[in-house]
Design a protein around this motif. Structure first.
Motif, short mmCIF file in Angstrom:
data_model
loop_
_atom_site.label_atom_id
_atom_site.label_comp_id
_atom_site.label_asym_id
_atom_site.label_seq_id
_atom_site.Cartn_x
_atom_site.Cartn_y
_atom_site.Cartn_z
N GLN A 132 -90.25 55.42 -4.26
CA GLN A 132 -88.91 55.88 -3.88
C GLN A 132 -88.88 56.25 -2.39
OE1 GLN A 132 -87.44 59.10 -6.31
NE2 GLN A 132 -89.26 60.37 -6.08
N GLY A 133 -89.11 55.21 -1.58
CA GLY A 133 -89.04 55.38 -0.14
C GLY A 133 -90.40 55.65 0.48
N GLU A 134 -90.46 55.53 1.79
CA GLU A 134 -91.74 55.72 2.46
C GLU A 134 -91.55 56.23 3.87
OE1 GLU A 134 -93.02 51.59 2.10
OE2 GLU A 134 -92.87 51.38 4.28
N HIS A 135 -92.55 56.95 4.32
CA HIS A 135 -92.64 57.35 5.72
C HIS A 135 -93.63 56.42 6.40
CE1 HIS A 135 -91.45 61.65 4.47
NE2 HIS A 135 -90.42 61.05 4.99
N HIS A 149 -92.46 65.55 -0.80
CA HIS A 149 -93.01 64.52 0.08
C HIS A 149 -92.61 64.80 1.54
CE1 HIS A 149 -94.88 60.53 0.39
NE2 HIS A 149 -93.99 60.26 1.34
N ARG A 183 -85.83 63.89 -7.23
CA ARG A 183 -85.41 64.45 -5.95
C ARG A 183 -86.36 65.55 -5.48
NH1 ARG A 183 -78.81 64.63 -5.56
NH2 ARG A 183 -78.52 62.52 -6.30
N MET A 237 -89.19 64.03 -3.85
CA MET A 237 -88.90 63.59 -2.47
C MET A 237 -88.96 64.76 -1.50
SD MET A 237 -86.06 60.57 -2.56
CE MET A 237 -84.91 61.08 -3.81
N ALA A 278 -93.60 57.34 -1.25
CA ALA A 278 -93.31 58.41 -2.22
C ALA A 278 -93.15 57.81 -3.61
CB ALA A 278 -92.03 59.13 -1.81
#
Lengths: 428, 167
Positions: free
Chosen positions: A192-195, A355, A349, A352, A337
């Motif tokens: 669910q997304g990344e840095h 994270h 959430r 997140m 994440a």
């Protein structure tokens, strides 16, 4: 056919293995561009390299572009649901055929001369084909495909046609991968997304870091101050004898930071759920029975360990940490994440927010890690006569019945395992 | 006829007062006076650095930063503690904020869009951080308060260097 479609690239020499000796490492491993080039040939094109998680490609036509070593590749799901890893390089003149990080497509078309390829990489069409009659066969020129292996949703690729099966390569790490996935609390894991961030340092500096418990309370002092006492207590592995590091063979290793969260399916009911998650508990309790609420909340921080898979992916607490070697002194890191696919939104959430707290260029943890790693890179230039030490815990390391070497979580057993694999691969 | 010579920060207009406030905020951040910066915020304010350039539902998306009052306080403590080596040795920054536009006005609150160019210097390297800003400013009896700040970096989906300062 006249034109040669194959040629023989240069062969790197094999004189690098002596630079790793038991528990000391030559600093040239961080600084010598020639060693970096050989690593790309002997390690990143020879072994299994992690490229994606299946949740990133749920539907036919879904793709993401990434790298195997320095080579740009596309991971794509075709209409038959087969996953392909294709070189992102047109067979004509070498242009990339995809510049998007991710998306959904019916195929890939080179922007230079419009050679077009299917989701399986086959060359479908090229314009003004009369110039190629009796010159090439389209069937000879698909996008170059890598070998693909999938274990527990983790997609790996390799340039090595002779490579051992993925499951053999993962070996004793498979048990820990299975444990890691239990943080889905019964739901499949999804990304669910990344840095993404980069640091000015060699890729092995980050490889070492994942199972280095010794740095945590020093580098991450301000993170530990910023979390509540319960989280801080959960991470008090420095003095906990049950907190161990374990070599898993083939360069893989695991560091257990929260022993009671190694197997998240095991819950003796004594653990107090953290007060900071009271709003999550209250919301979940409307839809889920108490056992499931406990299971989800106990999993919010992820698994109780960091698993390092040689050479480029770590499964760390509640995220994947993927490294990409860019140059001898530059590395890109992705912190992907994780959440529960189909799981409660409020818990995903919360994951997140956890994270964001630690990871990425604005996190409370990653910038301090990156600062330390850049200092290692800068200091390693001081000279080759003073080796890098990875010998902590040699005095208390013991061998388990399955062959794993085991020591305390602050010991450098994991790094020694990674460098033993490095030495083996660089010797071939 | 439109008068193109209006001073950028005309204190007689809401936009002008907001611009003065935004410049004051920029100066505090470049000075790394995070305590004073923290005092600019309304309790319900959010400091947000999104990754996804299109998202407006920040809570449902992974961001670089999504700070409510608690996280802002922790961040300020972290910067002030001296124990964070990335913050203790963070880049020196100079930023300009310009190209202001009043996007919305609702009672005591204004939303202002602007452009920010920030140069960060550290150990021989100068890095440019370019981004579009959205400020939501609430005018209260105690003066203007920051209700929301969103920093959309032009390269938000690329790999950034680790930051020891605030955008």
């Amino acid at each position: 056919m006249n034109a040669p479609l194959r040629f023989h690239p240069r062969t790197p020499d094999s004189s690098y293995a002596d630079l790793v000796q038991d528990a000391v490492v030559d600093p040239a491993l961080y600084t010598d561009p020639q060693i970096f080039d050989v690593e790309m040939d002997k390690i990143f094109t020879k072994t299994w390299v992690w490229v994606a998680h299946v949740s990133e490609l749920p539907k036919p036509g879904d793709f993401r572009s990434t790298f195997v070593g320095r080579n740009p590749v596309i991971v794509v799901r075709d209409r038959q649901n087969n996953i392909h890893v294709l070189e992102n390089r047109c067979r004509h003149r070498g242009a990339t055929v995809c510049e998007k990080t991710k998306g959904n497509t019916t195929g890939f078309t080179c922007p230079y001369h419009s050679w077009s390829y299917g989701l399986d990489g086959k060359l479908r069409g090229l314009p003004y084909a009369d110039g190629y009659e009796d010159v090439i066969e389209k069937s000879d020129l698909p996008l170059k495909a890598l070998k693909v292996g999938v274990y527990a949703g983790m997609i790996f690729a390799s340039y090595n046609e002779e490579i051992e099966p993925l499951e053999d390569f993962l070996g004793n790490a498979k048990h820990w991968i299975d444990l890691f996935m239990k943080q889905g609390a019964g739901f499949p894991i999804k990304t669910q997304g990344e840095h993404k961030f980069s640091f000015k340092g060699n890729w092995k500096i980050q490889l070492e870091n994942t199972t280095d418990g010794y740095h945590f309370p020093v580098v991450h002092k301000t993170f530990l101050q910023s979390v509540d006492a319960e989280t801080s207590e959960m991470l008090s592995f420095m003095t906990d004898e049950a907190s161990i590091t374990r070599s898993l063979g083939n360069g893989h290793s695991v560091m257990v930071m929260v022993p009671e969260h190694v197997d998240l399916d095991v819950d003796d009911g004594t653990e107090q759920l953290q007060e900071r998650f009271a709003h999550v508990i209250e919301a979940l309790s409307k839809d889920y029975p108490p056992e499931q609420v406990r299971r989800i909340v106990r999993s919010l921080h992820g698994a109780g360990f960091n698993l390092n898979l040689f050479p480029n992916v770590a499964m760390s607490m509640s995220f994947f940490r993927v490294l990409r070697p860019v140059a001898v002194d530059e590395t890109e890191i992705r912190h992907v994440a994780l959440g529960m696919d189909g799981g409660p939104e409020i818990a995903n959430r919360e994951r997140m927010r956890i994270h964001e707290h630690f990871q990425g260029p604005f996190g409370f943890g990653s910038p301090d890690d990156a600062e330390a790693w850049e200092r290692v890179q800068a200091g390693a230039r001081a000279g080759r006569d003073v080796p890098i030490l990875v010998n902590r815990g040699l005095n208390r390391e013991w061998q388990d019945q399955n062959g794993d070497k085991v020591s305390h979580s602050t010991d450098e057993t994991g790094m020694r395992e990674a460098y033993a694999m490095w030495k083996r691969m660089m010797s071939k | 006829m439109t008068n193109l010579n209006i001073p950028a920060a005309d204190p007689s207009t809401a936009l002008g007062r907001a611009i003065e406030f935004i410049w004051q905020e920029a100066a505090l951040l470049d000075r790394k006076d995070y305590e004073a910066w923290g005092a600019l915020w309304a309790d319900d304010g959010h400091y947000i650095v999104p990754i996804d350039p299109d998202t407006t539902d920040f809570e449902a998306t992974l961001n670089y930063a999504y700070d409510d009052a608690r996280m802002r306080r922790l961040r300020i403590e972290r910067f002030a503690s001296g124990f964070s080596m990335s913050a203790a040795d963070s880049a020196t920054t100079v930023r300009t904020v310009s190209r202001f536009a009043l996007a919305n006005m609702d009672g005591d609150e204004v939303e202002v869009h602007s452009a920010q160019l920030l140069a960060a210097y550290k150990r021989g390297t100068t890095t440019l951080f370019a981004g579009n800003l959205t400020h939501r400013v609430r005018f209260t009896a105690e003066g203007p308060k920051l209700v929301q700040k969103v920093i959309r970096l032009v390269n938000s989906q690329d790999a950034l260097n680790a930051l020891g300062f605030l955008l």
